[in-house]
Scaffold this motif. Structure first.
Motif, mmCIF file in Angstrom:
data_model
loop_
_atom_site.group_PDB
_atom_site.id
_atom_site.type_symbol
_atom_site.label_atom_id
_atom_site.label_comp_id
_atom_site.label_asym_id
_atom_site.label_seq_id
_atom_site.Cartn_x
_atom_site.Cartn_y
_atom_site.Cartn_z
ATOM 1 N N THR A 147 -51.694 158.717 -21.725
ATOM 2 C CA THR A 147 -52.925 158.272 -22.395
ATOM 3 C C THR A 147 -53.564 157.070 -21.705
ATOM 4 O O THR A 147 -54.721 156.764 -21.953
ATOM 5 C CB THR A 147 -52.638 157.882 -23.861
ATOM 6 N N HIS B 189 -38.083 158.992 -33.739
ATOM 7 C CA HIS B 189 -38.267 159.922 -32.627
ATOM 8 C C HIS B 189 -36.909 160.459 -32.164
ATOM 9 O O HIS B 189 -36.784 161.641 -31.809
ATOM 10 C CB HIS B 189 -38.976 159.239 -31.460
ATOM 11 N N GLU C 237 -41.703 169.070 -28.857
ATOM 12 C CA GLU C 237 -42.877 168.297 -28.438
ATOM 13 C C GLU C 237 -43.938 168.284 -29.541
ATOM 14 O O GLU C 237 -44.543 167.251 -29.834
ATOM 15 C CB GLU C 237 -43.453 168.875 -27.151
ATOM 16 N N ALA C 238 -44.138 169.443 -30.186
ATOM 17 C CA ALA C 238 -45.108 169.525 -31.280
ATOM 18 C C ALA C 238 -44.671 168.660 -32.465
ATOM 19 O O ALA C 238 -45.499 167.991 -33.096
ATOM 20 C CB ALA C 238 -45.280 170.975 -31.726
ATOM 21 N N GLN D 292 -42.827 165.941 -32.377
ATOM 22 C CA GLN D 292 -43.013 164.534 -32.026
ATOM 23 C C GLN D 292 -44.485 164.139 -32.161
ATOM 24 O O GLN D 292 -44.803 163.064 -32.680
ATOM 25 C CB GLN D 292 -42.520 164.267 -30.595
ATOM 26 N N LYS D 293 -45.371 164.994 -31.730
ATOM 27 C CA LYS D 293 -46.803 164.698 -31.841
ATOM 28 C C LYS D 293 -47.253 164.646 -33.297
ATOM 29 O O LYS D 293 -48.042 163.784 -33.684
ATOM 30 C CB LYS D 293 -47.624 165.740 -31.072
ATOM 31 N N ARG D 294 -46.740 165.581 -34.117
ATOM 32 C CA ARG D 294 -47.069 165.573 -35.550
ATOM 33 C C ARG D 294 -46.611 164.285 -36.206
ATOM 34 O O ARG D 294 -47.318 163.673 -36.997
ATOM 35 C CB ARG D 294 -46.389 166.761 -36.267
ATOM 36 N N ASP E 113 -46.112 161.323 -34.825
ATOM 37 C CA ASP E 113 -46.979 160.214 -34.408
ATOM 38 C C ASP E 113 -48.318 160.251 -35.133
ATOM 39 O O ASP E 113 -48.846 159.219 -35.541
ATOM 40 C CB ASP E 113 -47.213 160.250 -32.894
ATOM 41 N N PHE E 114 -48.872 161.445 -35.286
ATOM 42 C CA PHE E 114 -50.167 161.594 -35.965
ATOM 43 C C PHE E 114 -50.076 161.105 -37.410
ATOM 44 O O PHE E 114 -50.912 160.330 -37.871
ATOM 45 C CB PHE E 114 -50.608 163.059 -35.912
#
Length: 197
Positions: free
Chosen positions: A49, A120, A163-164, A166-168, A170-171
Motif C-alpha cells: 500500500t 492475525h 488471505e481473504a 486476514q483482509k476481512r 483488517d477491514f
C-alpha cells in the motif's frame, strides 16, 4: 498486515508449531499529537500500500507432508504446517515520564495494537490447522504424482481463504476502531478510578 507466504511440500514430518519473534520501533513525543505523528512516521511500511502502520505481522507458512505408495496406491502418512511470524510493534521512549492521562491513552492504544497483530497469528494458526486436516483427509490416489497435485490444490485453496480472512479482519477492525478504542479507554479509566476509591 504484511504477509509473506512461502509454501513447500516435502517428504518429512514433525509436530506443527508457531514461531514468533518481536521487533520494536521507537515512538517519541510528549503530547497525543506528537505521538500520532511519530507513529505515522515510524510505523511499519507496508509495501503493497505504501502506507505506514502502527503494527504489523509478517506471516510465513512452511508445510511438510509425508506420503508414500504401497505398490497399489499412494496415501498421506503425515503432515504438519509451521507458522513463522515476525511482529512489529511500537515502543514509546518517554512512557515512564509521561503524564498519567497520556500514559493511559498510550497503554490502551499499544495494547490494542498488540492484540490486533496477535489476532492475525490466530487466523494464520486456524488456517494452518485446516491445511493439516484437509491434507490428512485426502483419499489415496493411484500414484503419488496425483496425490501431490491434490496436496497442492488443497494448499492453494486454504492459502487463498487465509488471505481473504486476514483482509476481512483488517477491514472490520478499521471500521470499528473508534468505538472499540473509546470502549477500551473508558474501561481503563473506570478501573483506575476504582483503584483510587
Amino acid at each position: 498486515m504484511a504477509a509473506a507466504f512461502a509454501f513447500a511440500v516435502t517428504t518429512t514430518a514433525s509436530a506443527a508449531k508457531i514461531h514468533r519473534s518481536y521487533s520494536y520501533y521507537n515512538v517519541n513525543g510528549k503530547t497525543a499529537d506528537e505521538l500520532d505523528k511519530s507513529l505515522s512516521r515510524g510505523g511499519y511500511l507496508l509495501k503493497s500500500t505504501g502506507q505506514r502502520h502502527p503494527g504489523a505481522a509478517q506471516i510465513r507458512f512452511d508445510a511438510k507432508a509425508r506420503y508414500g505408495s504401497n505398490g497399489k496406491a499412494c496415501s498421506v502418512t503425515g503432515v504438519y504446517v509451521n507458522v513463522y511470524a515476525k511482529v512489529f510493534l511500537p515502543r514509546w521512549k518517554q512512557r515512564r515520564k509521561a503524564q498519567p492521562e497520556l500514559a493511559l491513552v498510550w497503554d490502551t492504544l499499544s495494547q490494542d495494537i498488540r492484540r490486533h497483530e496477535e489476532s492475525h497469528l490466530v487466523i494464520a494458526r486456524t488456517h494452518a490447522g485446516e491445511i493439516e486436516r484437509r491434507i490428512r483427509a485426502l483419499p489415496s490416489r493411484p500414484d503419488c504424482a496425483l496425490l501431490r497435485q491434490d496436496i497442492n490444490k488443497v494448499t492453494q485453496q486454504v492459502m487463498k481463504n487465509h488471505e481473504a480472512a486476514q483482509k476481512r479482519f483488517d477491514f472490520v477492525e478499521t471500521l470499528n476502531f473508534e468505538k472499540r478504542f473509546e470502549r477500551l479507554l473508558t474501561y481503563r479509566l473506570e478501573r483506575e478510578l476504582a483503584k483510587k476509591n
